[in-house]
Design a protein around this motif. Sequence first.
Motif, mmCIF file in Angstrom:
data_model
loop_
_atom_site.group_PDB
_atom_site.id
_atom_site.type_symbol
_atom_site.label_atom_id
_atom_site.label_comp_id
_atom_site.label_asym_id
_atom_site.label_seq_id
_atom_site.Cartn_x
_atom_site.Cartn_y
_atom_site.Cartn_z
ATOM 1 N N ALA A 166 0.819 -1.209 0.000
ATOM 2 C CA ALA A 166 0.000 0.000 0.000
ATOM 3 C C ALA A 166 0.854 1.261 0.000
ATOM 4 N N ASP A 167 2.086 1.177 0.548
ATOM 5 C CA ASP A 167 2.955 2.358 0.564
ATOM 6 C C ASP A 167 3.929 2.394 -0.599
ATOM 7 N N GLY A 168 3.693 1.539 -1.606
ATOM 8 C CA GLY A 168 4.474 1.602 -2.834
ATOM 9 C C GLY A 168 5.762 0.804 -2.837
ATOM 10 N N LYS A 169 6.039 0.053 -1.789
ATOM 11 C CA LYS A 169 7.257 -0.751 -1.743
ATOM 12 C C LYS A 169 7.010 -2.124 -2.373
ATOM 13 N N PRO A 170 8.077 -2.810 -2.836
ATOM 14 C CA PRO A 170 7.878 -4.139 -3.427
ATOM 15 C C PRO A 170 7.212 -5.095 -2.451
ATOM 16 N N MET A 171 6.217 -5.809 -2.919
ATOM 17 C CA MET A 171 5.548 -6.830 -2.121
ATOM 18 C C MET A 171 6.314 -8.132 -2.296
ATOM 19 N N THR A 172 7.027 -8.544 -1.268
ATOM 20 C CA THR A 172 7.851 -9.742 -1.369
ATOM 21 C C THR A 172 7.016 -10.989 -1.109
#
Length: 345
Positions: free
Chosen positions: A320-326
Amino acid sequence: MSRGGTAAGRAAAGTGALVLAAALTACSGGDVGRRAEPPSAPGGRDGAGTSATPGLPYHPFDGGAESPRGPVLAVKIANTERALPQSGVRDADIVYVGQVEGGETRLMAVYSSKLPERVGPVRSARISDLSILAQYGRPAFAFSGVQSKMKKDIRQAPSYDVSQENGGSAYFRAGPKPIPYNLYADPRDLLELAPEATGPRDIGFRFGPAPAGGEPTASFTAKWPSATMGFTWSAEEKRWLASFGGRPDVAAEGGRLGGATVVVQYAKTTRSKFHDSLGHYTPLIRTTGTGRALVLRDGKGYDARWSRPSEGQGTTFTTADGKPMTFAPGQVWVVLVSEGSPVIP
């Protein structure tokens, strides 16, 4: 969609997966069909590139640091009550679940790091499969057939056609079930038909420790007009155990199907130009563009966004905060459901 809550042949398949390198060594010779024709679009569609995966310290499909990186094979597999239990699904790196006519579903299993002894029941391809596979470069694509109007699309797709029509003795019928639920294939023989199939490339997945946040999630049920699949977290097995129609989804080889990561990808589902003999239109699942997703890993659910600018590019997932979803290392299930309520287009 419901989220949270508790969840409650050649005969049987062989001894499990072999690493791909050993499998290919063992498959020399044999009576197989004619070699698959190369794709007519040498560079792939929309800029599909090579199989190189620079900068990734793990297999781009399952996150395994030591996973062999063999050629890519995709197989269409039946996913109805009459088709169960399925063979070879548990050994796939990635399993896609997508809607077909009548609101039912079908699987597409993608292999690279290991191969099962057999896979099936093999069923026919759909137009949405070609869009999904374009991000893989030039994989080998196994299926039982397609309707005549779709053969042009198959010829133009950047994949190697190793269907039953081309597959010779790579395909065989086994077990007590009637046609079409008794067609299986030997993955090693299928890959012999496509010796230039590309290896794994970066398709956008990222593996690593879980991101911050996430909502504790015991189970999730994906719904289509005429089918449901559930995924229940098992802390003991550290993966999501699959159910079909409310019953445990058991592999032909034994044990429950399921993955370390389940991606519920919400995608626009419309009517394609194709339909079956009964007049039921084939859904067209839009896997390019952007949309929302739910990523299940480690007993939690993460609200995410997916993005795929074009067919030749991979699908990235962000938090949701734009970081890669690992993702968690291991098998990945990509469950494609309609954005909004389940619908028969």
